[in-house]
Write an enzyme that holds these catalytic residues in place. Structure first.
Site, PDB file in Angstrom:
ATOM      1  N   ASN A 197     -12.319  -3.356   1.289  1.00 46.62           N
ATOM      2  CA  ASN A 197     -11.189  -3.334   2.236  1.00 46.62           C
ATOM      3  C   ASN A 197     -11.623  -2.958   3.650  1.00 46.62           C
ATOM      4  O   ASN A 197     -12.207  -1.966   3.932  1.00 46.62           O
ATOM      5  CB  ASN A 197      -9.959  -2.353   1.967  1.00 46.62           C
ATOM      6  N   GLU A 198     -11.484  -3.838   4.579  1.00 43.84           N
ATOM      7  CA  GLU A 198     -12.014  -3.880   5.980  1.00 43.84           C
ATOM      8  C   GLU A 198     -13.099  -2.706   6.250  1.00 43.84           C
ATOM      9  O   GLU A 198     -13.229  -2.011   6.990  1.00 43.84           O
ATOM     10  CB  GLU A 198     -10.855  -3.592   6.854  1.00 43.84           C
TER      11      GLU A 198
ATOM     12  N   GLU B  81       0.806  -1.159  -0.124  1.00 45.70           N
ATOM     13  CA  GLU B  81      -0.093  -0.083  -0.238  1.00 45.70           C
ATOM     14  C   GLU B  81       0.869   1.265  -0.069  1.00 45.70           C
ATOM     15  O   GLU B  81       1.994   1.142   0.787  1.00 45.70           O
ATOM     16  CB  GLU B  81      -0.882   0.068   1.216  1.00 45.70           C
TER      17      GLU B  81
ATOM     18  N   CYS C  40      -6.651   1.165   3.161  1.00 42.54           N
ATOM     19  CA  CYS C  40      -7.555   2.537   3.133  1.00 42.54           C
ATOM     20  C   CYS C  40      -7.592   3.208   1.835  1.00 42.54           C
ATOM     21  O   CYS C  40      -8.455   3.664   1.593  1.00 42.54           O
ATOM     22  CB  CYS C  40      -7.342   3.253   4.262  1.00 42.54           C
TER      23      CYS C  40
HETATM   24  O1  AHR Z   1      -2.130  -1.394   6.816  1.00 46.86           O
HETATM   25  C1  AHR Z   1      -2.347  -0.090   7.415  1.00 46.86           C
HETATM   26  C2  AHR Z   1      -3.715   0.094   7.317  1.00 46.86           C
HETATM   27  O2  AHR Z   1      -4.479  -0.777   8.014  1.00 46.86           O
HETATM   28  C3  AHR Z   1      -4.508  -0.290   6.035  1.00 46.86           C
HETATM   29  O3  AHR Z   1      -4.780   0.741   4.959  1.00 46.86           O
HETATM   30  C4  AHR Z   1      -6.093  -0.570   6.464  1.00 46.86           C
HETATM   31  O4  AHR Z   1      -6.600  -1.473   5.619  1.00 46.86           O
HETATM   32  C5  AHR Z   1      -6.008  -0.880   7.757  1.00 46.86           C
HETATM   33  O5  AHR Z   1      -6.574  -0.065   8.660  1.00 46.86           O
END
Ligand code: AHR
Length: 660
Positions: free
Chosen positions: A387-388, A53, A256
């Site tokens: 994503n989460e 990321e 994120c």
């Molecule tokens: O890995 C850092 C962040 O952690 C990621 O962007 C997110 O998916 C999680 O909250």
């Protein structure tokens, strides 16, 4: 008096003997492990991967090898209050020469790349130019070649060319070149520079003596020596570190970053492919600018170069639940959704992505991939949706729409769903309900927890239902703060608990398909999140103990797990055993989180009496708060392993490879 002396002597001696006795007890434990090589079962051969990321300047200013900051003059105050399109650039000129640097948007190279600079050069002797100091300085190495390029356009009738120089801290020129004459339409000019000095604080200077107006954009400088020598490529040392894990897949581009800070900020793959000057950079949710020069094409290419399956993640048509928090006033309740009437277009974008990755060169999107330099399909097999996310009703509607649509048109693509931000709780439960209802093949779980949580959750997956979705432990890391420190630290204590947890993932590798530590890379000067697997700046790379663990498990990935019985289980000691079938090797991993060493007797079945060799790797440390493992390597040839005993030091990970 003499008697008293004798008495004291006796006490000292007894205490010493007692100390020796106790410390010998403390020094070593004995554990017997019975390994059943006849009852092995198949596990995922893709368990260890990478999750990439762009946070903490992991891409621009990091893995992406571009050395120029704000190359396209698109920084803005919407991204950072103090930023303007000219941030990172300085006008430089000789004293008596008039010159000015402004920006304009009236006639860009491409609408996606709206802002460019205009260099106004007055009459008189001397030069006018612009200077860029890169990301915290530009590192240049003597004798190495650099690829400079610029888009330029002559706005006046005074032909000129551009002189391109690299300048050291003492303002001496250490590389020199010149473009061809700039013409009246946007055109890219390239110059190869060879440095005659090494410095980590170089500046790029682009200048001209000729009076007139010049529009300039996409001012770029890359080392020629990138990972696999790719143009628009990756910083070689960092890419090698990621590849060193031997990841079997790579998840990208977030995190994120994917679901974004508001609807317009969601990551849109189409903005990240094609010529870099046509790509649409945007504000990074982590508080800076992403050029997307490292875009989908480069992510797919990098995955392929590492031998990893690409695992792109697309937003599930909802934003990050924290993105609207300033509106709702409540952290975690700011999820925004794509309007239902816009869903067909969003789904079409996903179809296009799959065609771009896998379609023939004759297809509309496959052709674009081919034009970028990759006529062969990328062979995309997995696609993450979401994503989460908070598992709200809106999320469920949109996720189901996307899921069903992709399944219908591309049933061969395995979808990875999400179970929210935490390893338990409301979103986790609801995420699994959705997965059960739709029979989602793989579901992503995230866990950032204290090392003790990992030690006490070694049995987490033992009780998971084997008939349900497989698991992707998509983001995980042990988080621990020590006294006097305001942030989590990457220590041996964290890494040992991660190693222990990885043994449990191997044991449950029949349902845990993937795992990836998070986050992967962080620029030491711009850290958004701690801990990270690898820290770096322009000059160095700092590998953490957690990296050593991921690498060890990645390099020694088994595909068959051997059940075993351990004589003692009530301490921080755990193991994993299995086989690398293709190489005819048995691997035993022993993790000791205790302060004393353990002697482990390994008992294999009778049919395995001796082996050609045993390779032993020991990662150990004296203290849990250490930031580095000591590494000890040993090789034994032709060894009888009927009664094989291995000493496992305090605070260590021991990997044994038995070559059959
Ligand atoms: O890995 C850092 C962040 O952690 C990621 O962007 C997110 O998916 C999680 O909250």
């Amino acid at each position: 008096m003499f008697n008293k002396f004798l008495h004291i002597k006796k006490i000292i001696l007894t205490s010493f003997i007692y100390f020796l006795f106790v410390s010998s007890l403390m020094a070593t434990e004995n554990i017997t492990v019975q390994i059943n090589t006849t009852k092995g079962y198949k596990i995922s051969d893709q368990l260890v991967g990478a999750f990439y990321e762009d946070l903490s300047y992991a891409a621009d200013g990091g893995l992406y090898a571009e050395l120029i900051q704000n190359r396209s003059f698109d920084y803005s105050s919407a991204e950072k209050k103090t930023w303007t399109p000219l941030t990172s650039w300085t006008l430089v000129k000789t004293e008596n020469k008039k010159g000015q640097l402004v920006y304009d948007m009236s006639s860009p190279i491409h609408p996606n790349n709206p802002t460019y600079a205009i260099l106004k050069v007055g009459n008189g002797d001397g030069y006018v130019g612009i200077e860029n100091t890169g990301f915290d300085g530009i590192k240049i190495e003597k004798g190495k070649k650099y690829r400079f390029s610029i888009f330029a356009r002559q706005l006046s009738n005074t032909p000129s060319n551009l002189i391109v120089q690299l300048i050291n801290q003492q303002n001496k020129v250490i590389a020199n070149g010149k473009t061809k004459t700039i013409n009246q339409n946007w055109h890219q000019y390239e110059v190869e520079l060879i440095a005659n000095q090494t410095t980590n604080q170089a500046k790029l200077l682009v200048k001209t003596n000729n009076p007139g107006y010049l529009a300039i954009d996409m001012v770029s400088l890359f080392p020629k020596d990138t990972y696999k020598n790719r143009k628009n490529g990756l910083r070689k040392d960092l890419a090698n570190v990621v590849a060193g894990i031997k990841p079997k897949f790579m998840r990208f581009p977030g995190g994120c970053l994917v679901h974004g800070d508001g609807i317009d900020n969601m990551y849109n793959w189409k903005n990240t492919v094609g010529p870099v000057e046509h790509r649409k950079g945007q504000r990074n949710i982590w508080g800076y600018h992403q050029t997307v020069g490292l875009g989908y094409y480069e992510y797919f290419q990098f995955s392929e170069d590492m031998g990893a399956e690409p695992l792109p993640v697309i937003p599930a048509a909802v934003t990050c639940q924290n993105s609207g928090a300033s509106i709702t006033g409540n952290w975690g309740e700011g999820q925004m959704c794509v309007l239902v009437e816009n869903m067909p277009a969003l789904i079409q974008d996903i179809y296009d992505l799959i065609e771009w990755a896998n379609g023939p060169v004759t297809s509309k999107w496959g052709k674009l991939r081919a034009q970028a330099g990759h006529p062969a399909p990328f062979n995309l097999k997995y696609l993450g949706i979401g994503n989460e996310d908070r598992i709200t009703d809106d999320f469920q509607d949109r996720f189901s729409m996307i899921y069903k649509a992709v399944k219908l048109k591309y049933p061969e693509i395995q979808i990875v769903g999400t179970s929210g931000p935490f390893p338990d709780g409301e979103d986790y439960d609801k995420g699994w309900e959705v997965a059960d209802k739709l029979a989602v093949p793989i579901i992503d779980e995230h866990m950032y927890k204290h090392p003790d949580w990992f030690w006490s959750n070694l049995e987490r997956y033992d009780s998971y239902n084997r008939e349900k979705s497989q698991v992707y432990v998509g983001e995980w890391a042990a988080h621990i703060k020590y006294e006097g420190s305001s942030h989590n630290q990457s220590t041996v204590e964290a890494a040992l608990s991660e190693a222990a947890f990885l043994t449990s993932l191997e044991r449950n590798g029949d349902i845990v398909k993937f795992s990836s530590y998070a986050p992967l890379l962080a620029n030491l000067n711009h850290v958004n999140w701690r801990p990270d697997l690898v820290f770096f700046d322009n000059n160095k790379i700092q590998l953490t103990p957690s990296y050593d663990v991921q690498k060890l498990f990645g390099e020694n990935a088994i595909d068959v797990f051997y059940p075993y019985q351990q004589s003692k289980t009530d301490n921080k000691f755990t193991i994993s055993t299995g086989k690398i079938s293709a190489e005819n090797k048995i691997v035993v991993k022993l993790i000791n989180g205790e302060a004393q060493a353990t002697n482990v007797s390994l008992n294999f079945n009778d049919d395995i009496q001796s082996v050609k060799s045993v390779d032993i790797t020991i990662l150990k440390s004296d203290q849990l708060i250490d930031k580095k493992f000591k590494v000890h390597l040993q090789k034994l040839m032709q060894t009888d392993i009927k009664d094989f005993v291995q000493n496992v030091p305090a605070y260590s990970v021991v990997n044994l490879i038995f070559q059959l």
